[in-house]
Scaffold this motif. Structure first.
Motif, PDB file in Angstrom:
ATOM      1  N   TRP A 105       0.890  -1.296  -0.028  1.00  0.00           N
ATOM      2  CA  TRP A 105       0.102  -0.208  -0.165  1.00  0.00           C
ATOM      3  C   TRP A 105       0.884   1.301  -0.178  1.00  0.00           C
ATOM      4  CZ3 TRP A 105      -3.866  -1.413   4.590  1.00  0.00           C
ATOM      5  CH2 TRP A 105      -4.836  -2.256   4.026  1.00  0.00           C
ATOM      6  N   GLY A 106       2.089   1.170   0.247  1.00  0.00           N
ATOM      7  CA  GLY A 106       3.059   2.223   0.402  1.00  0.00           C
ATOM      8  C   GLY A 106       3.106   2.931   1.568  1.00  0.00           C
ATOM      9  N   ALA A 107       3.004   2.082   2.712  1.00  0.00           N
ATOM     10  CA  ALA A 107       2.933   2.739   4.147  1.00  0.00           C
ATOM     11  C   ALA A 107       4.364   2.912   4.561  1.00  0.00           C
ATOM     12  CB  ALA A 107       2.135   1.802   5.057  1.00  0.00           C
ATOM     13  N   SER A 108       4.564   4.005   4.996  1.00  0.00           N
ATOM     14  CA  SER A 108       6.038   4.014   5.842  1.00  0.00           C
ATOM     15  C   SER A 108       6.103   3.208   6.987  1.00  0.00           C
ATOM     16  CB  SER A 108       6.133   5.494   6.178  1.00  0.00           C
ATOM     17  OG  SER A 108       5.468   6.010   7.287  1.00  0.00           O
ATOM     18  N   GLY A 109       7.367   2.947   7.212  1.00  0.00           N
ATOM     19  CA  GLY A 109       7.525   2.116   8.630  1.00  0.00           C
ATOM     20  C   GLY A 109       7.048   2.910   9.502  1.00  0.00           C
ATOM     21  N   GLU A 110       6.973   3.975   9.927  1.00  0.00           N
ATOM     22  CA  GLU A 110       6.316   4.911  11.100  1.00  0.00           C
ATOM     23  C   GLU A 110       4.744   4.402  11.094  1.00  0.00           C
ATOM     24  OE1 GLU A 110       8.705   6.262   8.902  1.00  0.00           O
ATOM     25  OE2 GLU A 110      10.127   6.387  10.268  1.00  0.00           O
ATOM     26  N   GLN A 111       4.268   4.364   9.765  1.00  0.00           N
ATOM     27  CA  GLN A 111       2.741   4.293   9.710  1.00  0.00           C
ATOM     28  C   GLN A 111       2.302   2.801   9.975  1.00  0.00           C
ATOM     29  OE1 GLN A 111       2.331   5.659   5.583  1.00  0.00           O
ATOM     30  NE2 GLN A 111       1.069   7.336   6.253  1.00  0.00           N
TER      31      GLN A 111
ATOM     32  N   ALA B 113       2.601   2.268  13.711  1.00  0.00           N
ATOM     33  CA  ALA B 113       1.498   2.684  14.426  1.00  0.00           C
ATOM     34  C   ALA B 113       0.231   2.088  14.195  1.00  0.00           C
ATOM     35  CB  ALA B 113       1.376   4.103  13.883  1.00  0.00           C
ATOM     36  N   ILE B 114       0.110   1.634  13.000  1.00  0.00           N
ATOM     37  CA  ILE B 114      -1.168   1.237  12.722  1.00  0.00           C
ATOM     38  C   ILE B 114      -1.182  -0.201  13.210  1.00  0.00           C
ATOM     39  CG2 ILE B 114      -2.587   0.046  10.611  1.00  0.00           C
ATOM     40  CD1 ILE B 114      -1.396   2.156   8.717  1.00  0.00           C
ATOM     41  N   LEU B 115      -0.221  -1.011  13.462  1.00  0.00           N
ATOM     42  CA  LEU B 115      -0.294  -2.219  14.027  1.00  0.00           C
ATOM     43  C   LEU B 115       0.227  -2.231  15.472  1.00  0.00           C
ATOM     44  CD1 LEU B 115       1.452  -4.317  11.475  1.00  0.00           C
ATOM     45  CD2 LEU B 115      -0.947  -4.254  11.604  1.00  0.00           C
ATOM     46  N   ARG B 116       0.695  -1.148  15.991  1.00  0.00           N
ATOM     47  CA  ARG B 116       0.982  -1.043  17.272  1.00  0.00           C
ATOM     48  C   ARG B 116       2.026  -1.985  17.851  1.00  0.00           C
ATOM     49  NH1 ARG B 116       0.026  -2.017  22.191  1.00  0.00           N
ATOM     50  NH2 ARG B 116      -1.374  -3.473  22.152  1.00  0.00           N
ATOM     51  N   VAL B 117       3.278  -2.040  16.800  1.00  0.00           N
ATOM     52  CA  VAL B 117       4.150  -2.665  16.967  1.00  0.00           C
ATOM     53  C   VAL B 117       5.650  -1.922  17.132  1.00  0.00           C
ATOM     54  CG1 VAL B 117       3.145  -4.880  16.190  1.00  0.00           C
ATOM     55  CG2 VAL B 117       4.732  -3.426  14.629  1.00  0.00           C
ATOM     56  N   SER B 118       6.693  -2.383  17.738  1.00  0.00           N
ATOM     57  CA  SER B 118       7.929  -1.630  17.830  1.00  0.00           C
ATOM     58  C   SER B 118       8.755  -1.482  16.610  1.00  0.00           C
ATOM     59  CB  SER B 118       8.919  -2.371  18.871  1.00  0.00           C
ATOM     60  OG  SER B 118       9.375  -3.523  18.434  1.00  0.00           O
ATOM     61  N   HIS B 119       9.408  -0.717  16.451  1.00  0.00           N
ATOM     62  CA  HIS B 119      10.278  -0.636  15.110  1.00  0.00           C
ATOM     63  C   HIS B 119      11.217  -2.035  14.672  1.00  0.00           C
ATOM     64  CE1 HIS B 119      12.624   1.104  12.127  1.00  0.00           C
ATOM     65  NE2 HIS B 119      13.767   0.647  12.541  1.00  0.00           N
ATOM     66  N   SER B 120      11.544  -2.545  15.869  1.00  0.00           N
ATOM     67  CA  SER B 120      12.339  -3.854  15.593  1.00  0.00           C
ATOM     68  C   SER B 120      11.442  -4.849  15.375  1.00  0.00           C
ATOM     69  CB  SER B 120      13.109  -4.227  17.046  1.00  0.00           C
ATOM     70  OG  SER B 120      12.443  -4.502  18.155  1.00  0.00           O
ATOM     71  N   THR B 121      10.208  -5.048  16.036  1.00  0.00           N
ATOM     72  CA  THR B 121       9.192  -6.014  15.462  1.00  0.00           C
ATOM     73  C   THR B 121       8.797  -6.016  13.994  1.00  0.00           C
ATOM     74  OG1 THR B 121       8.465  -6.334  17.820  1.00  0.00           O
ATOM     75  CG2 THR B 121       7.158  -7.135  15.793  1.00  0.00           C
TER      76      THR B 121
ATOM     77  N   GLY C 271      -2.609   5.939   9.928  1.00  0.00           N
ATOM     78  CA  GLY C 271      -1.078   6.113  10.116  1.00  0.00           C
ATOM     79  C   GLY C 271      -1.094   6.965  11.640  1.00  0.00           C
ATOM     80  N   SER C 272      -2.192   7.147  12.166  1.00  0.00           N
ATOM     81  CA  SER C 272      -2.236   7.858  13.378  1.00  0.00           C
ATOM     82  C   SER C 272      -2.185   6.830  14.532  1.00  0.00           C
ATOM     83  CB  SER C 272      -3.343   8.660  13.624  1.00  0.00           C
ATOM     84  OG  SER C 272      -4.617   7.949  13.835  1.00  0.00           O
ATOM     85  N   GLY C 273      -2.477   5.886  14.181  1.00  0.00           N
ATOM     86  CA  GLY C 273      -2.229   4.622  15.065  1.00  0.00           C
ATOM     87  C   GLY C 273      -3.369   4.398  16.148  1.00  0.00           C
ATOM     88  N   ASP C 274      -4.581   5.577  16.117  1.00  0.00           N
ATOM     89  CA  ASP C 274      -5.411   5.395  16.991  1.00  0.00           C
ATOM     90  C   ASP C 274      -6.366   4.276  16.508  1.00  0.00           C
ATOM     91  OD1 ASP C 274      -7.401   6.663  18.767  1.00  0.00           O
ATOM     92  OD2 ASP C 274      -8.705   6.763  17.128  1.00  0.00           O
ATOM     93  N   PHE C 275      -6.937   3.523  17.604  1.00  0.00           N
ATOM     94  CA  PHE C 275      -7.648   2.338  17.287  1.00  0.00           C
ATOM     95  C   PHE C 275      -8.766   2.622  16.512  1.00  0.00           C
ATOM     96  CE2 PHE C 275     -10.627  -1.007  18.174  1.00  0.00           C
ATOM     97  CZ  PHE C 275      -9.867  -2.349  17.868  1.00  0.00           C
ATOM     98  N   VAL C 276      -9.662   3.603  16.813  1.00  0.00           N
ATOM     99  CA  VAL C 276     -10.661   4.128  16.308  1.00  0.00           C
ATOM    100  C   VAL C 276     -10.722   4.504  14.878  1.00  0.00           C
ATOM    101  CG1 VAL C 276     -12.672   5.682  16.444  1.00  0.00           C
ATOM    102  CG2 VAL C 276     -11.765   4.580  18.639  1.00  0.00           C
ATOM    103  N   ALA C 277      -9.623   5.135  14.575  1.00  0.00           N
ATOM    104  CA  ALA C 277      -9.240   5.594  13.249  1.00  0.00           C
ATOM    105  C   ALA C 277      -8.926   4.195  12.287  1.00  0.00           C
ATOM    106  CB  ALA C 277      -8.111   6.316  13.106  1.00  0.00           C
ATOM    107  N   VAL C 278      -8.182   3.295  12.993  1.00  0.00           N
ATOM    108  CA  VAL C 278      -8.074   1.984  12.105  1.00  0.00           C
ATOM    109  C   VAL C 278      -9.252   1.298  11.968  1.00  0.00           C
ATOM    110  CG1 VAL C 278      -6.765  -0.176  12.264  1.00  0.00           C
ATOM    111  CG2 VAL C 278      -5.937   1.881  13.206  1.00  0.00           C
ATOM    112  N   TYR C 279     -10.247   1.149  12.948  1.00  0.00           N
ATOM    113  CA  TYR C 279     -11.459   0.412  13.084  1.00  0.00           C
ATOM    114  C   TYR C 279     -12.322   1.285  11.823  1.00  0.00           C
ATOM    115  CZ  TYR C 279     -16.259  -0.591  13.961  1.00  0.00           C
ATOM    116  OH  TYR C 279     -17.428  -1.088  13.845  1.00  0.00           O
TER     117      TYR C 279
END
Length: 133
Positions: free
Chosen positions: A28-34, A37-45, A111-119
């Motif tokens: 989809w072209g998401a950045s690593g940061e997006q 945030a979307i998956l709520r995982v660390s950079h290393s994961t 990409g905000s990572g907010d659960f409601v935004a993802v839902y």
């Protein structure tokens, strides 16, 4: 090497789901940061999930598993709605002028990572399966 007694099907399924979600986000072209945030995982994961065969098992909480489910289901909905790869993979980076999106891209909102935004993004894209837009 893992012994048969240390292997956890739940942890293995979580790793498989995470890798699939990261692959989709990448397409989809998401950045690593997006993606992180979307998956709520660390950079290393997130980085380990991008590497082939680097992630065999992982502990994820219910929130993270739900987020993975949303990504997989958004992708499934887009596969039903679009035949061409440009829209299938490009839709998430296209400005959307429908209510809720108001000119923003679905990826930008999630990409905000907010659960409601993802839902809410999932809910609105999933509705496209039934041509409710």
């Amino acid at each position: 090497m893992l012994s048969p007694h240390s292997f956890s099907p739940d942890k293995a399924a979580a790793a498989t789901g995470l890798k699939a979600a990261v692959t989709i986000l990448d397409k989809w072209g998401a950045s690593g940061e997006q993606g992180e945030a979307i998956l709520r995982v660390s950079h290393s994961t997130y980085a380990r999930a991008k590497k082939k065969d680097a992630l065999v098992e992982i502990n994820l909480d219910r929130d993270q598993l739900t987020r993975i489910s949303f990504i997989l289901n958004i992708h499934a909905a887009l596969r039903i709605v679009f035949d061409n790869p440009e829209n299938l993979y490009g839709f998430m980076k296209m400005a959307n002028h429908n209510p809720f999106f108001e000119g923003r891209t679905p990826l930008e909102i999630m990409g905000s990572g907010d659960f409601v935004a993802v839902y809410e993004t999932f809910r609105r894209i999933d509705a496209m399966r039934g041509s409710q837009w």
